[in-house]
Design a protein around this motif. Sequence first.
Motif, PDB file in Angstrom:
ATOM      1  N   LYS A   1      30.468  39.349 -31.795  1.00 26.21           N
ATOM      2  CA  LYS A   1      31.895  39.935 -30.959  1.00 26.21           C
ATOM      3  C   LYS A   1      31.321  38.945 -29.355  1.00 26.21           C
ATOM      4  N   GLU A   2      30.129  39.808 -29.166  1.00 29.45           N
ATOM      5  CA  GLU A   2      29.409  40.114 -27.559  1.00 29.45           C
ATOM      6  C   GLU A   2      29.322  38.954 -27.064  1.00 29.45           C
ATOM      7  N   ALA A   3      28.527  37.891 -27.677  1.00 24.43           N
ATOM      8  CA  ALA A   3      27.793  37.111 -27.538  1.00 24.43           C
ATOM      9  C   ALA A   3      29.280  35.494 -27.948  1.00 24.43           C
ATOM     10  N   LEU A   4      30.007  35.627 -28.513  1.00 25.71           N
ATOM     11  CA  LEU A   4      31.521  35.092 -28.398  1.00 25.71           C
ATOM     12  C   LEU A   4      32.140  35.610 -26.921  1.00 25.71           C
ATOM     13  N   GLN A   5      32.823  36.320 -26.715  1.00 28.53           N
ATOM     14  CA  GLN A   5      32.808  36.158 -25.828  1.00 28.53           C
ATOM     15  C   GLN A   5      32.165  36.078 -24.622  1.00 28.53           C
ATOM     16  N   ILE A   6      30.693  35.797 -24.041  1.00 25.88           N
ATOM     17  CA  ILE A   6      30.159  35.209 -23.834  1.00 25.88           C
ATOM     18  C   ILE A   6      29.994  34.114 -23.391  1.00 25.88           C
ATOM     19  N   ALA A   7      29.868  33.844 -24.438  1.00 28.95           N
ATOM     20  CA  ALA A   7      29.975  32.048 -24.392  1.00 28.95           C
ATOM     21  C   ALA A   7      31.501  31.784 -23.973  1.00 28.95           C
ATOM     22  N   GLU A   8      32.853  32.141 -24.712  1.00 30.39           N
ATOM     23  CA  GLU A   8      33.841  31.695 -24.236  1.00 30.39           C
ATOM     24  C   GLU A   8      33.804  31.848 -22.842  1.00 30.39           C
ATOM     25  N   ARG A   9      33.279  32.822 -22.015  1.00 28.48           N
ATOM     26  CA  ARG A   9      33.935  33.248 -20.606  1.00 28.48           C
ATOM     27  C   ARG A   9      33.468  31.613 -19.444  1.00 28.48           C
ATOM     28  N   ARG A  10      32.421  31.168 -20.712  1.00 28.01           N
ATOM     29  CA  ARG A  10      32.327  29.254 -20.154  1.00 28.01           C
ATOM     30  C   ARG A  10      33.513  28.499 -19.509  1.00 28.01           C
ATOM     31  N   PHE A  11      34.218  29.196 -20.576  1.00 27.44           N
ATOM     32  CA  PHE A  11      35.823  28.152 -20.327  1.00 27.44           C
ATOM     33  C   PHE A  11      37.160  28.739 -19.802  1.00 27.44           C
ATOM     34  N   GLN A  12      36.317  30.167 -19.455  1.00 28.81           N
ATOM     35  CA  GLN A  12      37.619  30.998 -19.105  1.00 28.81           C
ATOM     36  C   GLN A  12      37.263  30.370 -17.494  1.00 28.81           C
ATOM     37  N   GLN A  13      36.326  30.376 -17.300  1.00 30.00           N
ATOM     38  CA  GLN A  13      35.650  30.677 -15.664  1.00 30.00           C
ATOM     39  C   GLN A  13      35.750  29.328 -14.849  1.00 30.00           C
ATOM     40  N   GLY A  14      35.625  28.226 -15.909  1.00 29.99           N
ATOM     41  CA  GLY A  14      35.819  26.697 -15.821  1.00 29.99           C
ATOM     42  C   GLY A  14      34.496  26.042 -15.439  1.00 29.99           C
ATOM     43  N   GLU A  15      33.650  26.781 -16.008  1.00 30.42           N
ATOM     44  CA  GLU A  15      32.511  26.093 -16.314  1.00 30.42           C
ATOM     45  C   GLU A  15      31.694  24.986 -16.929  1.00 30.42           C
ATOM     46  N   ILE A  16      32.963  25.219 -17.669  1.00 29.02           N
ATOM     47  CA  ILE A  16      32.570  23.584 -18.346  1.00 29.02           C
ATOM     48  C   ILE A  16      33.922  23.065 -19.243  1.00 29.02           C
ATOM     49  N   THR A  17      34.129  21.929 -19.043  1.00 20.77           N
ATOM     50  CA  THR A  17      35.688  21.874 -19.606  1.00 20.77           C
ATOM     51  C   THR A  17      35.499  20.859 -21.156  1.00 20.77           C
ATOM     52  N   TYR A  18      36.564  20.454 -21.786  1.00 19.53           N
ATOM     53  CA  TYR A  18      36.548  20.053 -22.689  1.00 19.53           C
ATOM     54  C   TYR A  18      37.153  18.930 -22.848  1.00 19.53           C
ATOM     55  N   VAL A  19      36.554  17.315 -23.246  1.00 19.81           N
ATOM     56  CA  VAL A  19      37.754  16.470 -22.908  1.00 19.81           C
ATOM     57  C   VAL A  19      37.054  15.593 -24.379  1.00 19.81           C
ATOM     58  N   GLU A  20      37.808  14.858 -24.631  1.00 21.99           N
ATOM     59  CA  GLU A  20      38.311  14.201 -26.128  1.00 21.99           C
ATOM     60  C   GLU A  20      36.978  12.799 -25.712  1.00 21.99           C
ATOM     61  N   SER A  21      37.675  12.427 -24.753  1.00 18.44           N
ATOM     62  CA  SER A  21      35.592  11.618 -24.671  1.00 18.44           C
ATOM     63  C   SER A  21      35.328  11.454 -23.008  1.00 18.44           C
ATOM     64  N   PHE A  22      33.814  11.300 -22.634  1.00 19.45           N
ATOM     65  CA  PHE A  22      32.847  10.560 -21.554  1.00 19.45           C
ATOM     66  C   PHE A  22      33.119  10.248 -20.666  1.00 19.45           C
ATOM     67  N   ASP A  23      34.182   8.802 -21.412  1.00 22.48           N
ATOM     68  CA  ASP A  23      34.443   7.576 -21.360  1.00 22.48           C
ATOM     69  C   ASP A  23      34.786   7.406 -19.103  1.00 22.48           C
ATOM     70  N   ASN A  24      35.932   8.121 -19.704  1.00 17.60           N
ATOM     71  CA  ASN A  24      37.148   8.333 -18.178  1.00 17.60           C
ATOM     72  C   ASN A  24      36.326   8.101 -17.170  1.00 17.60           C
ATOM     73  N   LEU A  25      35.449   9.423 -17.248  1.00 21.51           N
ATOM     74  CA  LEU A  25      34.234  10.385 -16.200  1.00 21.51           C
ATOM     75  C   LEU A  25      33.105   9.191 -15.821  1.00 21.51           C
ATOM     76  N   VAL A  26      32.675   8.624 -17.122  1.00 16.96           N
ATOM     77  CA  VAL A  26      31.715   7.855 -16.660  1.00 16.96           C
ATOM     78  C   VAL A  26      31.959   6.360 -15.827  1.00 16.96           C
ATOM     79  N   GLU A  27      33.597   6.144 -16.366  1.00 15.07           N
ATOM     80  CA  GLU A  27      34.335   4.456 -15.391  1.00 15.07           C
ATOM     81  C   GLU A  27      34.372   5.368 -14.467  1.00 15.07           C
ATOM     82  N   ASP A  28      34.275   6.396 -14.266  1.00 19.83           N
ATOM     83  CA  ASP A  28      35.164   6.718 -12.332  1.00 19.83           C
ATOM     84  C   ASP A  28      34.166   6.583 -11.838  1.00 19.83           C
TER      85      ASP A  28
END
Length: 308
Positions: free
Chosen positions: A153-180
């Motif tokens: 539970k503690e490990a998962l909370q730390i991992a989830e914190r990356r998303f909650q704090q905007g340290e990493i973002t989920y995207v379906e594809s990297f293509d838009n970022l690469v082409e920007d």
Amino acid sequence: MKDFDNLSLTVIGSGGVKLKLIATDMDGTLVDHMRELPGENAKAILAAQEGGILVVVATGRDYTEAIKPLKEAGIRCPIICVNGAEIRSEEGEIIDSTPLSTKQFREIETILGSLDIYYEIYTTKGAFTKDRKQALQVVIDVIESTGFDASEKEALQIAERRFQQGEITYVESFDNLVEDQNVEILKVLAFTKDEKARLDGKNKLENPFYELSISSSASDNLEISSRNAQKGIALKMFAENKGISMEEVMAIGDNFNDVSMLKAAGISVAMGNAEPEIKDICSYITKTNDENGVAFAINKFLKETVGK
């Protein structure tokens, strides 16, 4: 390997030089195994700054992920981000950047994809993943690798914190970022427990044709950036711009992505939790990141010099 009791011989002994700059890694060094910055480390950095010593954090993290624990600790300092791919002023302004080209990224993407290796990309707009579940598991695996008995539970909370704090973002594809055209890719961070796949990927990526720098900050990862995006190169540039010689620099680190800056610095300090190979190339060994090793090293220096 010298004991820290002999630090004064290097710093203020016969022929020694006075240090003007301290560069410290973040994960495994400045922050503890819970990815938090201990108060003792913060106090030591602030004391060094008050004593007229410049402090720069040199990390594999991007700026968004690196600045948060520093702000919370009340620390303002320049940051060498993404293993040297970006240098930021203490105000957060980009001083210099060394991104991957689109061609380089596509070559990396092809090699990692052929080996089924999970990876994240670090950009000027933050870090991104195409697999949220894998991104969580990576952090959990890193925590487990430290040997500390954190609950699931503690490990998962730390991992989830990356998303909650905007340290990493989920995207379906990297293509838009690469082409920007307004986005620079600074680093690809790959993870796999499959040692054969990891070594195969490393060997292929190290082909001089790709002009890449391949290092690691944990046993199961590969940190991939432009050949000139290294902590040591960035630290030299930063020091030169400040009129500081590398003999006047102390660097503190724990893993292979710290090698270039540890070798470049006049005084190199390995964390007590550092990889054996890192300890072998350093002048000194301090305590672990869970024992405020950065504070111990800085306070020892301050006692031997500023406190004299």
